[in-house]
Motif scaffolding. Structure first.
Motif, PDB file in Angstrom:
ATOM      1  N   THR A  23       0.830  -1.211   0.000  1.00 18.31           N
ATOM      2  CA  THR A  23       0.000   0.000   0.000  1.00 18.31           C
ATOM      3  C   THR A  23       0.858   1.252   0.000  1.00 18.31           C
ATOM      4  O   THR A  23       0.543   2.221  -0.695  1.00 18.31           O
ATOM      5  N   ALA A  24       1.963   1.260   0.745  1.00 19.29           N
ATOM      6  CA  ALA A  24       2.852   2.424   0.753  1.00 19.29           C
ATOM      7  C   ALA A  24       3.379   2.709  -0.654  1.00 19.29           C
ATOM      8  O   ALA A  24       3.377   3.862  -1.106  1.00 19.29           O
ATOM      9  N   VAL A  25       3.789   1.668  -1.358  1.00 24.96           N
ATOM     10  CA  VAL A  25       4.290   1.846  -2.729  1.00 24.96           C
ATOM     11  C   VAL A  25       3.164   2.315  -3.649  1.00 24.96           C
ATOM     12  O   VAL A  25       3.344   3.222  -4.469  1.00 24.96           O
ATOM     13  N   GLN A  26       1.988   1.729  -3.503  1.00 27.41           N
ATOM     14  CA  GLN A  26       0.854   2.135  -4.337  1.00 27.41           C
ATOM     15  C   GLN A  26       0.490   3.595  -4.104  1.00 27.41           C
ATOM     16  O   GLN A  26       0.226   4.339  -5.045  1.00 27.41           O
ATOM     17  N   ILE A  27       0.455   4.025  -2.856  1.00 31.49           N
ATOM     18  CA  ILE A  27       0.124   5.416  -2.539  1.00 31.49           C
ATOM     19  C   ILE A  27       1.169   6.348  -3.121  1.00 31.49           C
ATOM     20  O   ILE A  27       0.828   7.355  -3.755  1.00 31.49           O
ATOM     21  N   TYR A  28       2.440   6.024  -2.905  1.00 17.92           N
ATOM     22  CA  TYR A  28       3.517   6.886  -3.406  1.00 17.92           C
ATOM     23  C   TYR A  28       3.379   7.110  -4.912  1.00 17.92           C
ATOM     24  O   TYR A  28       3.397   8.241  -5.380  1.00 17.92           O
ATOM     25  N   PHE A  29       3.228   6.014  -5.661  1.00 17.86           N
ATOM     26  CA  PHE A  29       3.168   6.163  -7.115  1.00 17.86           C
ATOM     27  C   PHE A  29       1.831   6.724  -7.589  1.00 17.86           C
ATOM     28  O   PHE A  29       1.766   7.407  -8.610  1.00 17.86           O
ATOM     29  N   ALA A  30       0.759   6.504  -6.848  1.00 18.93           N
ATOM     30  CA  ALA A  30      -0.519   7.135  -7.193  1.00 18.93           C
ATOM     31  C   ALA A  30      -0.404   8.653  -7.062  1.00 18.93           C
ATOM     32  O   ALA A  30      -0.841   9.408  -7.942  1.00 18.93           O
ATOM     33  N   LEU A  31       0.207   9.102  -5.966  1.00 15.02           N
ATOM     34  CA  LEU A  31       0.380  10.542  -5.767  1.00 15.02           C
ATOM     35  C   LEU A  31       1.359  11.134  -6.776  1.00 15.02           C
ATOM     36  O   LEU A  31       1.126  12.233  -7.297  1.00 15.02           O
ATOM     37  N   LEU A  32       2.432  10.421  -7.069  1.00 13.32           N
ATOM     38  CA  LEU A  32       3.411  10.889  -8.046  1.00 13.32           C
ATOM     39  C   LEU A  32       2.773  11.037  -9.426  1.00 13.32           C
ATOM     40  O   LEU A  32       2.891  12.082 -10.064  1.00 13.32           O
TER      41      LEU A  32
END
Length: 106
Positions: A23-32
């Protein structure tokens, strides 16, 4: 190296907030990707012309579209020029962030 420092800091913050690894990786790249996509949308519309000119551009486009074929666009004519604004970015970002929650709060 600065890209990796930013990723380290951002992902570390998400992990310390309670998000699991995927989830941390998904959030980071979603925001990016949201941010990069919004900037790509915003620059030619809001930074290469004044907000008034951008609004006029919408007005001219809508005058060429019939109300019977595009009733929703005509109904939203006053809101459409805000599509490339800071308000729109913040509204989209808020909506995106509300969809994520750490495991502890699920």
């Amino acid at each position: 190296p600065s890209v990796f420092r930013d990723q380290e800091a951002s992902l570390g913050l998400l992990r310390s907030a309670g998000f699991d690894r995927p989830t941390a990786v998904q959030i980071y790249f979603a925001l990016l990707t949201y941010t990069l996509g919004f900037v790509a949308w915003e620059i030619p519309r809001a930074h290469h012309q004044s907000p008034a000119d951008y609004g006029q551009q919408w007005h001219h486009i809508l005058t060429d579209l019939t109300t019977s074929e595009y009733p929703t666009l005509h109904d939203l004519a006053e809101q459409l020029p805000d599509a490339a604004s800071e308000n729109q970015f913040e509204a989209g970002l808020s909506a995106l962030l509300r969809g994520f929650a750490p495991l502890a709060s699920r």
